[in-house]
Design a protein around this motif. Structure first.
Motif, PDB file in Angstrom:
ATOM      1  N   GLU A 191       0.843  -1.191   0.000  1.00 37.23           N
ATOM      2  CA  GLU A 191       0.000   0.000   0.000  1.00 37.23           C
ATOM      3  C   GLU A 191       0.878   1.240   0.000  1.00 37.23           C
ATOM      4  OE1 GLU A 191      -3.553   1.915   2.706  1.00 37.23           O
ATOM      5  OE2 GLU A 191      -2.648   0.033   3.291  1.00 37.23           O
ATOM      6  N   PRO A 192       0.697   2.135  -0.990  1.00 38.82           N
ATOM      7  CA  PRO A 192       1.445   3.393  -0.975  1.00 38.82           C
ATOM      8  C   PRO A 192       1.027   4.213   0.246  1.00 38.82           C
ATOM      9  CG  PRO A 192       0.355   3.060  -3.093  1.00 38.82           C
ATOM     10  CD  PRO A 192      -0.177   2.030  -2.158  1.00 38.82           C
ATOM     11  N   VAL A 193       2.010   4.866   0.876  1.00 42.27           N
ATOM     12  CA  VAL A 193       1.707   5.681   2.052  1.00 42.27           C
ATOM     13  C   VAL A 193       1.762   7.159   1.686  1.00 42.27           C
ATOM     14  CG1 VAL A 193       2.424   6.266   4.409  1.00 42.27           C
ATOM     15  CG2 VAL A 193       2.509   3.883   3.621  1.00 42.27           C
ATOM     16  N   GLU A 194       2.934   7.639   1.247  1.00 40.73           N
ATOM     17  CA  GLU A 194       3.027   9.036   0.831  1.00 40.73           C
ATOM     18  C   GLU A 194       4.145   9.224  -0.176  1.00 40.73           C
ATOM     19  OE1 GLU A 194       4.183  11.933   3.780  1.00 40.73           O
ATOM     20  OE2 GLU A 194       5.490  10.508   4.779  1.00 40.73           O
ATOM     21  N   ARG A 195       3.974  10.231  -1.003  1.00 37.45           N
ATOM     22  CA  ARG A 195       4.996  10.564  -1.997  1.00 37.45           C
ATOM     23  C   ARG A 195       6.162  11.247  -1.307  1.00 37.45           C
ATOM     24  NH1 ARG A 195       5.100  13.937  -7.146  1.00 37.45           N
ATOM     25  NH2 ARG A 195       7.315  13.779  -7.604  1.00 37.45           N
ATOM     26  N   VAL A 196       7.346  10.829  -1.654  1.00 41.43           N
ATOM     27  CA  VAL A 196       8.570  11.452  -1.153  1.00 41.43           C
ATOM     28  C   VAL A 196       8.815  12.688  -2.011  1.00 41.43           C
ATOM     29  CG1 VAL A 196      11.052  11.132  -0.859  1.00 41.43           C
ATOM     30  CG2 VAL A 196       9.480   9.231  -0.379  1.00 41.43           C
ATOM     31  N   PRO A 197       9.015  13.854  -1.396  1.00 40.96           N
ATOM     32  CA  PRO A 197       9.234  15.060  -2.196  1.00 40.96           C
ATOM     33  C   PRO A 197      10.437  14.905  -3.120  1.00 40.96           C
ATOM     34  CG  PRO A 197       8.934  15.623   0.113  1.00 40.96           C
ATOM     35  CD  PRO A 197       9.061  14.132   0.040  1.00 40.96           C
ATOM     36  N   GLY A 198      10.282  15.438  -4.311  1.00 44.33           N
ATOM     37  CA  GLY A 198      11.369  15.416  -5.278  1.00 44.33           C
ATOM     38  C   GLY A 198      11.053  14.533  -6.463  1.00 44.33           C
ATOM     39  N   GLU A 199      11.867  14.703  -7.471  1.00 43.53           N
ATOM     40  CA  GLU A 199      11.767  13.930  -8.707  1.00 43.53           C
ATOM     41  C   GLU A 199      13.186  13.889  -9.252  1.00 43.53           C
ATOM     42  OE1 GLU A 199       8.343  14.334 -11.560  1.00 43.53           O
ATOM     43  OE2 GLU A 199       9.905  15.425 -12.662  1.00 43.53           O
ATOM     44  N   TRP A 200      13.632  12.702  -9.662  1.00 43.75           N
ATOM     45  CA  TRP A 200      15.026  12.537 -10.051  1.00 43.75           C
ATOM     46  C   TRP A 200      15.114  12.068 -11.496  1.00 43.75           C
ATOM     47  CZ3 TRP A 200      12.768  11.143  -5.474  1.00 43.75           C
ATOM     48  CH2 TRP A 200      13.162  11.921  -4.366  1.00 43.75           C
ATOM     49  N   PRO A 201      15.950  12.740 -12.300  1.00 43.27           N
ATOM     50  CA  PRO A 201      16.061  12.375 -13.702  1.00 43.27           C
ATOM     51  C   PRO A 201      16.759  11.032 -13.890  1.00 43.27           C
ATOM     52  CG  PRO A 201      17.654  14.077 -13.165  1.00 43.27           C
ATOM     53  CD  PRO A 201      16.819  13.857 -11.934  1.00 43.27           C
ATOM     54  N   LEU A 202      16.218  10.259 -14.808  1.00 47.12           N
ATOM     55  CA  LEU A 202      16.848   9.031 -15.276  1.00 47.12           C
ATOM     56  C   LEU A 202      17.281   9.332 -16.703  1.00 47.12           C
ATOM     57  CD1 LEU A 202      14.128   6.579 -13.905  1.00 47.12           C
ATOM     58  CD2 LEU A 202      16.273   7.241 -12.808  1.00 47.12           C
ATOM     59  N   ARG A 203      17.515   8.336 -17.516  1.00 51.27           N
ATOM     60  CA  ARG A 203      17.822   8.653 -18.914  1.00 51.27           C
ATOM     61  C   ARG A 203      16.539   9.177 -19.567  1.00 51.27           C
ATOM     62  NH1 ARG A 203      15.740   4.554 -22.008  1.00 51.27           N
ATOM     63  NH2 ARG A 203      15.573   2.546 -20.974  1.00 51.27           N
ATOM     64  N   PRO A 204      16.664  10.208 -20.415  1.00 50.91           N
ATOM     65  CA  PRO A 204      15.474  10.792 -21.043  1.00 50.91           C
ATOM     66  C   PRO A 204      14.662   9.735 -21.788  1.00 50.91           C
ATOM     67  CG  PRO A 204      17.410  12.146 -21.465  1.00 50.91           C
ATOM     68  CD  PRO A 204      17.893  10.873 -20.839  1.00 50.91           C
ATOM     69  N   PRO A 205      13.358   9.777 -21.713  1.00 45.44           N
ATOM     70  CA  PRO A 205      12.488  10.791 -21.094  1.00 45.44           C
ATOM     71  C   PRO A 205      12.001  10.392 -19.701  1.00 45.44           C
ATOM     72  CG  PRO A 205      11.170   9.369 -22.476  1.00 45.44           C
ATOM     73  CD  PRO A 205      12.587   8.823 -22.527  1.00 45.44           C
ATOM     74  N   TYR A 206      12.742   9.553 -18.989  1.00 49.72           N
ATOM     75  CA  TYR A 206      12.262   8.999 -17.722  1.00 49.72           C
ATOM     76  C   TYR A 206      12.650   9.857 -16.521  1.00 49.72           C
ATOM     77  CZ  TYR A 206      11.636   4.906 -20.656  1.00 49.72           C
ATOM     78  OH  TYR A 206      11.251   4.057 -21.661  1.00 49.72           O
ATOM     79  N   VAL A 207      11.728   9.916 -15.539  1.00 50.53           N
ATOM     80  CA  VAL A 207      11.990  10.561 -14.254  1.00 50.53           C
ATOM     81  C   VAL A 207      11.524   9.616 -13.151  1.00 50.53           C
ATOM     82  CG1 VAL A 207      11.843  12.927 -15.106  1.00 50.53           C
ATOM     83  CG2 VAL A 207       9.789  11.801 -14.233  1.00 50.53           C
ATOM     84  N   LEU A 208      12.235   9.637 -12.030  1.00 52.71           N
ATOM     85  CA  LEU A 208      11.918   8.784 -10.892  1.00 52.71           C
ATOM     86  C   LEU A 208      11.137   9.564  -9.850  1.00 52.71           C
ATOM     87  CD1 LEU A 208      12.324   6.112  -9.259  1.00 52.71           C
ATOM     88  CD2 LEU A 208      14.455   7.143  -8.393  1.00 52.71           C
ATOM     89  N   GLN A 209      10.012   8.997  -9.442  1.00 49.80           N
ATOM     90  CA  GLN A 209       9.244   9.501  -8.310  1.00 49.80           C
ATOM     91  C   GLN A 209       9.148   8.352  -7.310  1.00 49.80           C
ATOM     92  OE1 GLN A 209       5.457  10.911  -9.763  1.00 49.80           O
ATOM     93  NE2 GLN A 209       6.370  12.621 -10.868  1.00 49.80           N
ATOM     94  N   VAL A 210       9.262   8.680  -6.033  1.00 50.93           N
ATOM     95  CA  VAL A 210       9.295   7.650  -4.995  1.00 50.93           C
ATOM     96  C   VAL A 210       8.162   7.859  -4.002  1.00 50.93           C
ATOM     97  CG1 VAL A 210      10.683   6.697  -3.097  1.00 50.93           C
ATOM     98  CG2 VAL A 210      11.784   7.343  -5.249  1.00 50.93           C
ATOM     99  N   TRP A 211       7.583   6.744  -3.596  1.00 52.27           N
ATOM    100  CA  TRP A 211       6.563   6.721  -2.544  1.00 52.27           C
ATOM    101  C   TRP A 211       7.047   5.820  -1.430  1.00 52.27           C
ATOM    102  CZ3 TRP A 211       5.123   8.150  -7.245  1.00 52.27           C
ATOM    103  CH2 TRP A 211       4.031   8.999  -7.396  1.00 52.27           C
ATOM    104  N   THR A 212       6.752   6.197  -0.191  1.00 56.09           N
ATOM    105  CA  THR A 212       6.911   5.226   0.876  1.00 56.09           C
ATOM    106  C   THR A 212       5.738   4.262   0.748  1.00 56.09           C
ATOM    107  OG1 THR A 212       5.717   6.597   2.479  1.00 56.09           O
ATOM    108  CG2 THR A 212       8.133   6.793   2.443  1.00 56.09           C
TER     109      THR A 212
END
Length: 145
Positions: free
Chosen positions: A72-93
């Motif tokens: 179960e997702p709890v909360e989004r971790v602030p921030g967004e991190w670039p991967l190779r274009p066009p991908y970006v990483l978003q993290v949830w606890t």
């Protein structure tokens, strides 16, 4: 290709969700087995958000596919991190739901480890996951390196 379409494609981004799966103050790390250039490095498990899919739903689906767990997702971790274009990483606890199976490496991973805060840096994280792991530790009130 028309200029407007080319520009739109250049600005499109694809979200990759990562799970900071937490249990009893420990963080789950997954060692990549593929592709070859990532094999042996550690990451937060997860994967691409499909068109029309909410990131939280993608996180639940990816954890089921990759680890065989019901999370179960709890909360989004602030921030967004670039991967190779066009991908970006978003993290949830995230947390395991009651009755979930224990995590097992089913896809793209060959080992899993539950890491306590004092052991977080014992594994060679993928470069793009390092700032996300730092942010997760900050949110847990743990000293980061």
């Amino acid at each position: 290709m028309p200029e407007s379409r080319r520009l739109r494609r250049m600005t499109e981004r694809i979200v990759v969700v990562g799970a900071a799966l937490l249990d009893g103050g420990r963080l789950l790390a997954a060692r990549r087995s593929a592709p070859p250039e990532l094999a042996g490095r550690w990451e937060l498990p997860g994967g691409k958000v499909e068109p029309g899919e909410r990131p939280e739903a993608a996180l639940v689906r990816e954890l089921r596919e990759e680890l065989g767990v019901d999370a179960e997702p709890v909360e989004r971790v602030p921030g967004e991190w670039p991967l190779r274009p066009p991908y970006v990483l978003q993290v949830w606890t995230a947390s395991l739901r009651p009755g979930s199976a224990a995590p097992a490496p089913l896809e793209d991973h060959d080992e899993l480890r539950w890491l306590t805060p004092d052991r977080i840096w014992d594994v060679p994280w993928l470069d793009q996951d390092v700032p996300a792991v730092r942010e997760v530790l900050t949110r847990l009130g743990t000293r980061t390196r």
